[in-house]
Design an enzyme around this catalytic site. Structure first.
Site, PDB file in Angstrom:
ATOM      1  N   ASP A  18      45.219  34.096  33.764  1.00 58.90           N
ATOM      2  CA  ASP A  18      43.810  34.467  33.690  1.00 58.90           C
ATOM      3  C   ASP A  18      43.048  33.627  34.723  1.00 58.90           C
ATOM      4  O   ASP A  18      42.612  32.513  34.453  1.00 58.90           O
ATOM      5  CB  ASP A  18      43.315  34.190  32.257  1.00 58.90           C
ATOM      6  CG  ASP A  18      41.864  34.563  32.049  1.00 58.90           C
ATOM      7  OD1 ASP A  18      41.139  34.752  33.034  1.00 58.90           O
ATOM      8  OD2 ASP A  18      41.448  34.636  30.878  1.00 58.90           O
ATOM      9  N   GLU A  69      42.427  38.384  51.056  1.00 58.76           N
ATOM     10  CA  GLU A  69      41.782  37.750  52.216  1.00 58.76           C
ATOM     11  C   GLU A  69      42.807  37.270  53.254  1.00 58.76           C
ATOM     12  O   GLU A  69      43.713  36.512  52.922  1.00 58.76           O
ATOM     13  CB  GLU A  69      40.947  36.550  51.727  1.00 58.76           C
ATOM     14  CG  GLU A  69      40.165  35.877  52.834  1.00 58.76           C
ATOM     15  CD  GLU A  69      39.281  34.728  52.322  1.00 58.76           C
ATOM     16  OE1 GLU A  69      38.901  34.737  51.134  1.00 58.76           O
ATOM     17  OE2 GLU A  69      38.994  33.833  53.134  1.00 58.76           O
ATOM     18  N   HIS A  82      41.416  33.295  62.158  1.00 59.40           N
ATOM     19  CA  HIS A  82      40.969  34.285  61.187  1.00 59.40           C
ATOM     20  C   HIS A  82      40.779  35.648  61.861  1.00 59.40           C
ATOM     21  O   HIS A  82      41.178  36.667  61.336  1.00 59.40           O
ATOM     22  CB  HIS A  82      39.662  33.804  60.584  1.00 59.40           C
ATOM     23  CG  HIS A  82      39.210  34.607  59.419  1.00 59.40           C
ATOM     24  ND1 HIS A  82      39.848  34.564  58.213  1.00 59.40           N
ATOM     25  CD2 HIS A  82      38.204  35.492  59.291  1.00 59.40           C
ATOM     26  CE1 HIS A  82      39.249  35.384  57.383  1.00 59.40           C
ATOM     27  NE2 HIS A  82      38.254  35.964  58.025  1.00 59.40           N
ATOM     28  N   LYS A  92      35.477  26.629  47.032  1.00 62.88           N
ATOM     29  CA  LYS A  92      35.891  28.043  47.163  1.00 62.88           C
ATOM     30  C   LYS A  92      37.197  28.131  47.939  1.00 62.88           C
ATOM     31  O   LYS A  92      38.097  28.905  47.594  1.00 62.88           O
ATOM     32  CB  LYS A  92      34.790  28.853  47.847  1.00 62.88           C
ATOM     33  CG  LYS A  92      35.017  30.357  47.857  1.00 62.88           C
ATOM     34  CD  LYS A  92      35.859  30.865  49.004  1.00 62.88           C
ATOM     35  CE  LYS A  92      36.029  32.376  48.935  1.00 62.88           C
ATOM     36  NZ  LYS A  92      36.899  32.901  50.011  1.00 62.88           N
TER      37      LYS A  92
HETATM   38  C1  MEV Z   1      37.098  30.803  53.307  1.00 65.08           C
HETATM   39  O1  MEV Z   1      37.604  31.742  52.380  1.00 65.08           O
HETATM   40  C2  MEV Z   1      37.286  29.387  52.794  1.00 65.08           C
HETATM   41  C3  MEV Z   1      36.622  28.282  53.639  1.00 65.08           C
HETATM   42  O2  MEV Z   1      35.241  28.581  53.787  1.00 65.08           O
HETATM   43  C4  MEV Z   1      36.810  26.998  52.864  1.00 65.08           C
HETATM   44  C5  MEV Z   1      36.030  25.833  53.425  1.00 65.08           C
HETATM   45  O3  MEV Z   1      34.988  26.042  54.072  1.00 65.08           O
HETATM   46  O4  MEV Z   1      36.463  24.694  53.160  1.00 65.08           O
HETATM   47  C6  MEV Z   1      37.228  28.199  55.012  1.00 65.08           C
END
Ligand code: MEV
Length: 450
Positions: free
Chosen positions: A280, A80, A399, A264
C-alpha cells in the site's frame, strides 16, 4: 547474447534472460513479474470493485544494489522516466563504499480508538490504565495466528486531546507487532474487538477504530558512505561534487519548499518498489510525509543537531527524510535516511497479485523488516543520484533523452526507429510530441519507399 552489452542497452528479451540467469526465477514467476502472465481478470475482479480490466505500468529492474553485503535486484513499477536509471546509478556509486547498511524496527503498528462523551478524560484514562492487561488479552484473542507467528498486541497508551473542535476526547493507541504483513486488517480487527470493553470501562462512546498511518514505531533506516573518488565524473572532481551535494542537502534542511521536492525524489524510489511488491504505497507516502513533518528525538548521531523549522519561509515544518554529512575520518560523503515503512511480504495484494509475489521472490526478502531496509536503501540511492545530478549538470540532460524516447514511442515509432528519433530530438534540442510525430512519419515514408 552479446556479453558486452550493458543491461540498459539490451532488448527486453535479453534483459529478461539476464534476470532469469541472475535470480534463478522460474519461467512462471518471470512471466508474472513481466506482466506476460500476470494478474488475471478474475483475480483483479476479486481485488477491487467495479473492475473493467487491468491497467499496465512499466516494470524496470534497478541494479547495483548491495545492502548489508547482499546483492539485490530491485523491481520498480513507475511511469516516470529516469527514476530506475537514477536508482541504479545511485546504487553503483554507493557500492564503491561497500553499498548500504540497512535495518528496520520490529514491525509495530499503531491502531487508534477515539473515545467520546467522557466527562472526565483523565479519570477514564486512569480507569483504562488499570485494565490494560485485560484489554491486551482481549486484543490477542482476535489474532491467534499472529500470536503463533510471534507477533501480537504489545502495548496500550492513552492520549487526552482536551481542545478539539468536537470537545475533549480520549485516544487509545494499541500497538501491535504485525510480523510480516502491513497490518491494517489485524489492527482494525483488534480495535473492533476491544471497543465494547473500552466503552464499558471508560463510560464513553468509541467512535473511530482505525490504524494510524503515522507508523513511527516501524521505522527503517539506511546508510551509505561514499568515497569522494566515486563522485568524480566528466570534469567534476569528487570533492567538488561532494561539497555541492552537501549544499543541496543544506538547502533541504533549511527550506520546506526544497525539502518537499527532496523527499519527492526519495519517494520516487520507495513508491516504485512498494507498488511492484503489491504494498500500500499510499500508506507509505502518508507515513513518510507525516514523519517529515515531525520533530524527532535525535538518537542518530549522523543527524544534524538542530533541524531548521523553515518557519521564515512558509511556517511549515517539513524536514528532509535523508541527511548528508562529511565523514571526519576519510572525507567520505555519508548518507542516512530514516522513515516509517509499513510494508509486508505477506497479506494484502503481495501474493494475490502474481507479479507482486514474483517481485518479492526476485528480491529474496525473508521478512517485512528486510524489505523495509531494502526500500529505505532505494530511497537513499535515489536521493544520492538526484543531489549529484542537480548540483552538477542538472537533471534535464539525462531526463530529456529518456523523455524523448517516450515521445517517439508515443508517436508510433518502435525499436531502433524510436531510438533514432529520440537521439535526433535531443541533438537538435527539439523534444516535443509534434516533432516526434513528424520524424516518425518521415521514417514511415522512407520505409514505404524502400
Ligand atoms: C523528480 O521526480 C525528482 C527530483 O525533483 C528530486 C529532487 O529534486 O531531489 C529530481
Amino acid at each position: 547474447m552479446d556479453g558486452m552489452k550493458k543491461f540498459y542497452q539490451m532488448t527486453i528479451e535479453e534483459r529478461r534472460e539476464t534476470i532469469r540467469e541472475e535470480s534463478g526465477l522460474s519461467a512462471q514467476a518471470l512471466a508474472a513479474l513481466c506482466g506476460v502472465n500476470g494478474l488475471s481478470e478474475e483475480t483483479a475482479d476479486r481485488m477491487i470493485e467495479n473492475v473493467i480490466g487491468r491497467y499496465c505500468l512499466p516494470i524496470g529492474i534497478a541494479r547495483n544494489f548491495i545492502i548489508n553485503g547482499k546483492p539485490y535486484l530491485i523491481p520498480m513499477v513507475i511511469e516516470e522516466p529516469s527514476v530506475v536509471a537514477a536508482a541504479s546509478n545511485g546504487a553503483r556509486i554507493a557500492a564503491a563504499g561497500g553499498g548500504f547498511t540497512a535495518e528496520a524496527d520490529a514491525p509495530r503498528m499503531i491502531g487508534q480508538l477515539q473515545i467520546l462523551n467522557i466527562p472526565d478524560p483523565e479519570l477514564a484514562k486512569a480507569a483504562l490504565e488499570t485494565k490494560k492487561d485485560d484489554l491486551l488479552k482481549l486484543a490477542a484473542e482476535s489474532c491467534p495466528r499472529l500470536i503463533e507467528r510471534g507477533g501480537g498486541p504489545v502495548n496500550l497508551e492513552f492520549r487526552v486531546l482536551n481542545e478539539t473542535a468536537a470537545g475533549p476526547m480520549l485516544i487509545l493507541h494499541l500497538t501491535m507487532d504485525v510480523r510480516d504483513v502491513m497490518g491494517a486488517n489485524l489492527i482494525d480487527t483488534a480495535l473492533e474487538a476491544i471497543a465494547p470493553k473500552v466503552e464499558a470501562i471508560s463510560g464513553g462512546t468509541v467512535r473511530l477504530r482505525i490504524l494510524s498511518n503515522l507508523a513511527d514505531q516501524r521505522l527503517a533506516r539506511a546508510r551509505c558512505s561514499v568515497p569522494v573518488s566515486a563522485l568524480a565524473f566528466k570534469n567534476y572532481d569528487g570533492e567538488t561534487v561532494r561539497d555541492r551535494m552537501l549544499e543541496a542537502a543544506a538547502f533541504a534542511e533549511a527550506d520546506p519548499y526544497r525539502a518537499v521536492t527532496h523527499n519527492k525524489g526519495i519517494m520516487n524510489g520507495i513508491d516504485a518498489v512498494a507498488l511492484a511488491t503489491g504494498n500500500d504505497w499510499r500508506a507509505v507516502e502518508a507515513g513518510a510525509h507525516g514523519w517529515a513533518g515531525m520533530e524527532h528525538t535525535e538518537t542518530e548521531p549522523m543527524l544534524p543537531r538542530s533541524r531548521h523549522r523553515g518557519a521564515e519561509s512558509s511556517g511549515a515544518a517539513i524536514h528532509p527524510l535523508s541527511h548528508w554529512t562529511v565523514d571526519p575520518e576519510n572525507g567520505n560523503l555519508n548518507g542516512f535516511i530514516e522513515l516509517p515503512l509499513a510494508v509486508g511480504i505477506a497479506g494484502g495484494a503481495t501474493h494475490v497479485h502474481p507479479g507482486a509475489a514474483a517481485a518479492l521472490e526476485l528480491m529474496a526478502v525473508q521478512s517485512a523488516q528486510e524489505l523495509a531496509g531494502v526500500i529505505a536503501s532505494v530511497g537513499l540511492a535515489q536521493n544520492l543520484a538526484a543531489l549529484k545530478a542537480l548540483s552538477t549538470e542538472g537533471i534535464q540532460r539525462g531526463h530529456m533523452s529518456l523523455h524523448a524516447k517516450q515521445m517517439a514511442v508515443a508517436a508510433g515509432a518502435q525499436g531502433e526507429a524510436a531510438d533514432r528519433i529520440a537521439a535526433r530530438m535531443v541533438r537538435e534540442n527539439r523534444v516535443s510530441a509534434s516533432y516526434a510525430a513528424e520524424l516518425a512519419a518521415e521514417i514511415n515514408k522512407e520505409t514505404l519507399h524502400a
